[in-house]
Enzyme design. Sequence first.
Site, PDB file in Angstrom:
ATOM      1  N   HIS A  47       0.827  -1.207   0.000  1.00  0.00           N
ATOM      2  CA  HIS A  47       0.000   0.000   0.000  1.00  0.00           C
ATOM      3  C   HIS A  47       0.864   1.260   0.000  1.00  0.00           C
ATOM      4  O   HIS A  47       0.562   2.238  -0.690  1.00  0.00           O
ATOM      5  CB  HIS A  47      -0.920  -0.035   1.217  1.00  0.00           C
ATOM      6  N   GLU A  50       2.158   1.805  -3.485  1.00  0.00           N
ATOM      7  CA  GLU A  50       1.097   2.367  -4.336  1.00  0.00           C
ATOM      8  C   GLU A  50       1.000   3.880  -4.166  1.00  0.00           C
ATOM      9  O   GLU A  50       0.862   4.627  -5.138  1.00  0.00           O
ATOM     10  CB  GLU A  50      -0.233   1.687  -4.017  1.00  0.00           C
ATOM     11  N   HIS A  51       1.099   4.351  -2.930  1.00  0.00           N
ATOM     12  CA  HIS A  51       1.064   5.796  -2.684  1.00  0.00           C
ATOM     13  C   HIS A  51       2.305   6.480  -3.262  1.00  0.00           C
ATOM     14  O   HIS A  51       2.215   7.536  -3.889  1.00  0.00           O
ATOM     15  CB  HIS A  51       1.004   6.063  -1.176  1.00  0.00           C
ATOM     16  N   GLU A 127      -4.661   7.436   7.701  1.00  0.00           N
ATOM     17  CA  GLU A 127      -5.625   6.535   7.049  1.00  0.00           C
ATOM     18  C   GLU A 127      -5.906   5.321   7.935  1.00  0.00           C
ATOM     19  O   GLU A 127      -7.049   4.868   8.053  1.00  0.00           O
ATOM     20  CB  GLU A 127      -5.074   6.095   5.692  1.00  0.00           C
TER      21      GLU A 127
END
Length: 426
Positions: A47, A50-51, A127
Site C-alpha cells: 500500500h 502504491e502511494h 488513514e
Amino acid sequence: MSVNMTRLANGMTVVSDQMPHLKSSAVGVWVNAGSRSEDENEHGISHLLEHMAFKGTEIRSAVQIVEEIESVGGDVNASTGIENTSYFVRILEDDLPLAIDILGDILANSTFDEEELEREKQVIIQEIGAAYDMPEDRVFDHILEQAYPDQPLGRTILGTPETVQGFSSFDIENYMGTHYHGPNMILSAAGAVRHDDLVDLGEKAFSGFSKTPPKPLQKAVYKGGESRDLQKDLMEAQVVLGFEGCSFTDDNYYVAQLLAAILGGGMSSRLFQEVREKRGLCYSIYTLHWGFEDSGLFGIHAATAAEHLPELLPVITGELTRVAEDLTQQELERARAQIKAGLLMGTESPASRASQLSRQVVLYGRPRLLEEMEETVADVSVADVRALAEKIFCSGVPSMASVGPVQNLMWIDEVADRLGAPRPKA
C-alpha cells in the site's frame, strides 16, 4: 466487443476490449502482488508503494504527474488489494499514449524521495486511524485475522503505524524488485482503444521490466476462530459470521456466488426478509463471498442494536441450515438473474471491464467470454447449491468477528453446535 491478448517479450500480458461506441478508455497496470505477497516484516509495504508511485519520477514531479493527466480531462488513481495492486487512468481516446507513458514512468522510474516518503507515511498513519474509527471496516479486518491467522492473508492491507513508520526507500525498492516483473504484470484497457496501438505503447513503456517468474504465494490455510472488540460506547454492533468459501478457480465458485445471492444478496433474499423485514432484528444484513487464488471467505454481515444480539445468531444459523434443506427453483432463478445482470453490467463500464480482464488473465491465463461465464451459472442446479450450503455451513469451521456493545452476543462454539459444525480449535 473485441477482446485481444498479447504477451510481450518480457512476459507482460497486454489485454484489451475495444468498445467502439465509446470515446474514452480505461487503462491500467495490474500487478499480481498485494498485501498477501508481503513477508511479516513488510506488512503494509504494498500500500505504501502504491502511494509513493505518484510522488515523483526521474522526469516528473508529483504535481506534474497529476497535472499532465488532468490537463487533458483525465484522472489517475491506484488501489491496493489482498492479491493485486492496480494503477489506472481514465482518458479520452487520443490521449492514450500519454496515459501509458505516465503509467510506465511511475512504475519504472519512481525516485521514492525520502522527504516525500516521510510525508506519505504520516498520510497512511492517518488513514489507518480513520479505518480504526470505522467499526464496519474494523470488523472485516478482524474476520480475516480469525479465518487466516498468522499468515499474510489474515493481515490488514494498510499495515500498522509501527510497520509503516519503519519502511525506507530501500525497503520499497527491494519489494518492488521482488514482485514487479513482466510475468507478474498486466496492461489492460477497455473502451476506445486499438489493441495493436496498446501493444506498441506497452512495449515502449514497460520493456525495462525483467522476465523473472513471480514469487509463489504462501498457501492459504483457513482455521477459524473468534474476535470480540468490545466497545460499549458504540450504539450499534457489527457482526460478521464467516466460513471457508471457494477460490476463484474452484468449480463451485459460481455455486457459492449464487448461494450468497440467495441468502443475502438483496431485499428479497432469505436473511433480509427473515432477519430484518419479519423480525426487525437489524438495520443492515447481507452476505459476501470473496474468492482468493486458493481459498475463499463466505460471510454474513449484520449491524444491529445490542438488545437484538441474543436473538440474532439463532435466527441466522437457522436460515443457514434451512437453505440446505428447502431451497427452491424459484429462489435459484432469481439469484441466477442477479448474477447474470452483474456480469453484463460489468462489461458496460470501461474501468470495470479492464479490471475484469486483468483478473481473468491472472486466474485463468486468458480472458473468459461472457457466454462462458453465463453458461457456467446456467448449469448450476438446486442440488448443487444445497450440497455446497451443507458443506460450508455444517461441515466447515466457523469464524466470527464483532465490534461494539457485543457482550450479549452468542459465542462461536454455540454457533458451531447449532449448525452441527466442528468447533474452532483453541
